[in-house]
Design a protein around this motif. Structure first.
Motif, mmCIF file in Angstrom:
data_model
loop_
_atom_site.group_PDB
_atom_site.id
_atom_site.type_symbol
_atom_site.label_atom_id
_atom_site.label_comp_id
_atom_site.label_asym_id
_atom_site.label_seq_id
_atom_site.Cartn_x
_atom_site.Cartn_y
_atom_site.Cartn_z
ATOM 1 N N GLN A 48 0.825 -1.212 0.000
ATOM 2 C CA GLN A 48 0.000 0.000 0.000
ATOM 3 C C GLN A 48 0.854 1.255 0.000
ATOM 4 O OE1 GLN A 48 -3.617 -0.106 -0.021
ATOM 5 N NE2 GLN A 48 -3.138 1.951 -0.735
ATOM 6 N N ASP A 49 2.016 1.185 0.635
ATOM 7 C CA ASP A 49 2.884 2.354 0.677
ATOM 8 C C ASP A 49 3.435 2.712 -0.695
ATOM 9 O OD1 ASP A 49 4.441 4.338 2.445
ATOM 10 O OD2 ASP A 49 6.049 3.366 1.318
ATOM 11 N N PHE A 50 3.479 1.751 -1.624
ATOM 12 C CA PHE A 50 3.893 2.082 -2.989
ATOM 13 C C PHE A 50 2.911 3.060 -3.620
ATOM 14 C CE2 PHE A 50 6.040 -2.261 -3.091
ATOM 15 C CZ PHE A 50 7.310 -1.725 -2.954
ATOM 16 N N VAL A 51 1.654 2.979 -3.204
ATOM 17 C CA VAL A 51 0.603 3.805 -3.787
ATOM 18 C C VAL A 51 0.376 5.076 -2.974
ATOM 19 C CG1 VAL A 51 -1.744 3.760 -4.693
ATOM 20 C CG2 VAL A 51 -0.469 1.632 -4.492
ATOM 21 N N PHE A 52 0.417 4.941 -1.650
ATOM 22 C CA PHE A 52 0.309 6.091 -0.746
ATOM 23 C C PHE A 52 1.647 6.207 -0.011
ATOM 24 C CE2 PHE A 52 -4.564 5.530 0.064
ATOM 25 C CZ PHE A 52 -4.795 5.707 -1.280
ATOM 26 N N PRO A 53 2.667 6.800 -0.639
ATOM 27 C CA PRO A 53 4.035 6.722 -0.102
ATOM 28 C C PRO A 53 4.295 7.651 1.084
ATOM 29 C CG PRO A 53 4.027 8.003 -2.108
ATOM 30 C CD PRO A 53 2.623 7.485 -1.942
#
Length: 272
Positions: free
Chosen positions: A54-59
């Protein structure tokens, strides 16, 4: 319904740094940390993803050093198809009705982080299934969480299941062309973005209606200030409700660093 909640992002198979109730989570601490109390931001992933994915999308990880906060990336329970989920509401996304207490998990996660580092405030940001979970926590764990932001998500259709206890600031973020969790909601299943905001505003004893704020530009690939910002007036301090409508955006908005920074700032400014 079930396949619609699957978001196809790369998943990380990294070894977990920490475990809570047998489930892994990652914890990032800003560089040069001296042990002073810091805000804790928890990112709740969407169905079929994990915390690191998810952090790839909401970094938000890229903001840790600049904004100075602790950052936890927990991973939900795996269902029989190996997809991680949060048991948020009857609509999303414990499709197999497994006996999972995720409100208890997030409480335990917060306690575990606090045992390792002084924490000044606790924020939760969630996407899709994680957004449903975030709004569930605003209902059932407001005593340990100071503010939340939910993206592409909604809340209980039967809002009497959201106890009228302590209220905290709630930020809703939703795209107008979301085909998975529609901006208008699904009648009989969950409310749309505007109605969800009204429900939390009523719970917070807000006395006014929506007012329009300055728009913002948070998305890659869309020209201009595509984000319409609205807030409910007359809300008690520390229980504000705001809606950021992403014109022309779908279920997985392509945010840039302006959004992660602005979202963290909103949580910080409104938490009391």
């Amino acid at each position: 319904m079930r396949p619609a909640f699957v978001v196809l992002f790369a998943l990380c198979a990294c070894a977990p740094e920490h475990l809570v109730q047998g489930r892994p989570y990652e914890l990032k601490v800003p560089a040069g940390d001296d042990g002073s109390p810091l805000p804790l931001l928890i990112l709740a992933h969407g169905y079929g993803v994990n915390g690191v994915g998810q952090d790839f999308v909401f970094p938000f990880s890229k903001q840790v050093d600049a904004k100075r906060f602790l950052y936890a990336e927990p991973h939900g329970t795996q269902d029989r198809l190996g997809r991680r989920f949060w048991n948020a509401t009857d609509e999303c996304c414990n499709f197999e009705e497994l006996p999972v207490d995720d409100v208890g998990f997030f409480r335990a996660l917060i306690d575990d982080v606090k045992a390792q580092h002084p924490v000044s405030k606790v924020f939760v940001v969630g996407h899709s299934n994680g957004g449903f979970m975030t709004l569930r926590l605003a209902c059932d764990a407001a005593d340990v969480i100071d503010a939340v932001a939910a993206v592409s998500a909604s809340t209980w259709n039967d809002f009497t299941r959201c106890p009228a206890s302590k209220s905290i600031p709630v930020l809703l973020v939703h795209g107008t062309v979301d085909g998975t969790v529609p901006y208008e909601g699904r009648p009989g299943r969950y409310p749309g973005a505007i109605e969800a905001g009204k429900r939390f505003a009523h719970r917070s004893a807000c006395t006014g209606d929506w007012e329009t704020l300055e728009p913002a530009d948070f998305l890659d690939g869309l020209d201009g200030a595509e984000t319409k910002k609205e807030r409910v007036t007359g809300c008690p301090t520390g229980a504000e409700v705001e809606l950021w409508t992403l014109e022309g955006a779908g279920h997985a908005p392509t945010f840039d660093a302006r959004w992660t920074g602005a979202t963290f700032d909103w949580l910080t400014e409104h938490a009391r």
